[in-house]
Design a protein around this motif. Structure first.
Motif, PDB file in Angstrom:
ATOM      1  N   ILE A   1      37.029 -48.007   5.287  1.00  0.00           N
ATOM      2  CA  ILE A   1      36.099 -47.357   4.352  1.00  0.00           C
ATOM      3  C   ILE A   1      36.675 -46.052   3.793  1.00  0.00           C
ATOM      4  CG2 ILE A   1      34.745 -46.049   6.048  1.00  0.00           C
ATOM      5  CD1 ILE A   1      32.267 -46.917   4.251  1.00  0.00           C
ATOM      6  N   TYR A   2      37.563 -45.379   4.538  1.00  0.00           N
ATOM      7  CA  TYR A   2      38.122 -44.113   4.065  1.00  0.00           C
ATOM      8  C   TYR A   2      38.909 -44.294   2.771  1.00  0.00           C
ATOM      9  CZ  TYR A   2      37.161 -42.398   8.835  1.00  0.00           C
ATOM     10  OH  TYR A   2      36.576 -42.055  10.018  1.00  0.00           O
TER      11      TYR A   2
ATOM     12  N   PHE B   1      34.691 -44.651  -3.631  1.00  0.00           N
ATOM     13  CA  PHE B   1      33.273 -44.293  -3.550  1.00  0.00           C
ATOM     14  C   PHE B   1      32.502 -45.015  -4.661  1.00  0.00           C
ATOM     15  CE2 PHE B   1      29.771 -41.525  -4.954  1.00  0.00           C
ATOM     16  CZ  PHE B   1      28.972 -41.617  -3.824  1.00  0.00           C
TER      17      PHE B   1
ATOM     18  N   THR C   1      26.552 -33.110  -0.636  1.00  0.00           N
ATOM     19  CA  THR C   1      27.948 -32.754  -0.914  1.00  0.00           C
ATOM     20  C   THR C   1      28.166 -31.453  -1.690  1.00  0.00           C
ATOM     21  OG1 THR C   1      27.929 -33.994  -2.983  1.00  0.00           O
ATOM     22  CG2 THR C   1      28.613 -35.187  -0.976  1.00  0.00           C
TER      23      THR C   1
ATOM     24  N   PHE D   1      36.671 -42.496  -0.432  1.00  0.00           N
ATOM     25  CA  PHE D   1      35.711 -41.726   0.362  1.00  0.00           C
ATOM     26  C   PHE D   1      36.339 -40.476   0.974  1.00  0.00           C
ATOM     27  CE2 PHE D   1      32.730 -45.261   0.222  1.00  0.00           C
ATOM     28  CZ  PHE D   1      31.509 -44.622   0.314  1.00  0.00           C
ATOM     29  N   GLU D   2      37.558 -40.609   1.470  1.00  0.00           N
ATOM     30  CA  GLU D   2      38.208 -39.469   2.101  1.00  0.00           C
ATOM     31  C   GLU D   2      38.344 -38.315   1.109  1.00  0.00           C
ATOM     32  OE1 GLU D   2      41.817 -38.689   5.200  1.00  0.00           O
ATOM     33  OE2 GLU D   2      42.167 -40.220   3.653  1.00  0.00           O
TER      34      GLU D   2
ATOM     35  N   PHE E   1      34.896 -36.677   0.014  1.00  0.00           N
ATOM     36  CA  PHE E   1      34.355 -35.668   0.931  1.00  0.00           C
ATOM     37  C   PHE E   1      35.267 -34.450   1.051  1.00  0.00           C
ATOM     38  CE2 PHE E   1      31.452 -39.056   2.213  1.00  0.00           C
ATOM     39  CZ  PHE E   1      30.264 -38.342   2.247  1.00  0.00           C
TER      40      PHE E   1
ATOM     41  N   MET F   1      33.810 -40.063   9.222  1.00  0.00           N
ATOM     42  CA  MET F   1      32.887 -41.185   9.432  1.00  0.00           C
ATOM     43  C   MET F   1      31.455 -40.662   9.541  1.00  0.00           C
ATOM     44  SD  MET F   1      32.422 -44.401   9.578  1.00  0.00           S
ATOM     45  CE  MET F   1      34.000 -45.185   9.895  1.00  0.00           C
TER      46      MET F   1
ATOM     47  N   GLU G   1      30.203 -38.017   8.060  1.00  0.00           N
ATOM     48  CA  GLU G   1      29.748 -37.669   6.708  1.00  0.00           C
ATOM     49  C   GLU G   1      29.318 -38.928   5.943  1.00  0.00           C
ATOM     50  OE1 GLU G   1      29.136 -34.650   6.118  1.00  0.00           O
ATOM     51  OE2 GLU G   1      30.451 -33.669   7.564  1.00  0.00           O
ATOM     52  N   ILE G   2      30.119 -39.970   6.052  1.00  0.00           N
ATOM     53  CA  ILE G   2      29.802 -41.227   5.370  1.00  0.00           C
ATOM     54  C   ILE G   2      28.501 -41.791   5.901  1.00  0.00           C
ATOM     55  CG2 ILE G   2      30.539 -43.623   5.028  1.00  0.00           C
ATOM     56  CD1 ILE G   2      33.493 -42.477   5.103  1.00  0.00           C
ATOM     57  N   ARG G   3      28.324 -41.762   7.206  1.00  0.00           N
ATOM     58  CA  ARG G   3      27.100 -42.302   7.821  1.00  0.00           C
ATOM     59  C   ARG G   3      25.883 -41.429   7.526  1.00  0.00           C
ATOM     60  NH1 ARG G   3      28.578 -47.191   7.520  1.00  0.00           N
ATOM     61  NH2 ARG G   3      30.154 -47.822   9.011  1.00  0.00           N
TER      62      ARG G   3
ATOM     63  N   ASP H   1      24.835 -42.749   4.241  1.00  0.00           N
ATOM     64  CA  ASP H   1      24.184 -44.045   4.447  1.00  0.00           C
ATOM     65  C   ASP H   1      22.760 -43.861   4.967  1.00  0.00           C
ATOM     66  OD1 ASP H   1      26.564 -45.306   3.735  1.00  0.00           O
ATOM     67  OD2 ASP H   1      27.132 -45.790   5.808  1.00  0.00           O
TER      68      ASP H   1
END
Length: 116
Positions: free
Chosen positions: A6-7, A11, A40, A57-58, A61, A91, A93-95, A98
């Motif tokens: 996912i990184y 996005f 963000t 995604f990396e 963020f 991870m 931050e992504i979650r 979500d």
């Protein structure tokens, strides 16, 4: 150590899924955007630029102007894992994102989602 898949995902490739999930439950794209901006620190113009650039995604963020300090108040389970217990910062931050979109889709009020 290999990066999580996912990184390196764009996005912009996931964003339409966030919007679709919210719209299916009667919420709006602008509410999804509001959540992302809150989390963000991007403004709408910079968010659109990130989407247009197909930023992963990396990078999304890493380039975030200011991650909201109140995001630490986000608690709960997403994908079977408690977000507050995720040790890998990216991870988490992504979650967080979500989880916020999930709360929106479940009908939670915006002021509660944004931890006001």
């Amino acid at each position: 150590m290999t990066k999580h898949k996912i990184y390196t995902m764009s996005f912009a490739s996931v964003y339409p899924h966030y919007v679709k999930k919210a719209e299916k439950k009667g919420r709006t794209k602008s509410e999804v955007d509001e959540i992302i901006l809150w989390l963000t620190g991007y403004d709408q113009e910079k968010l659109e630029a990130q989407l247009e650039k197909q930023t992963d995604f990396e990078t999304f963020f890493e380039e975030a102007p200011e991650l909201n300090p109140s995001r630490a108040m986000i608690k709960g389970v997403i994908c079977g894992v408690r977000v507050e217990e995720i040790e890998e910062p990216l991870m988490q931050e992504i979650r967080y994102m979500d989880k916020l979109v999930d709360e929106l889709a479940k009908g939670k009020a915006m002021e509660k989602i944004l931890r006001n």
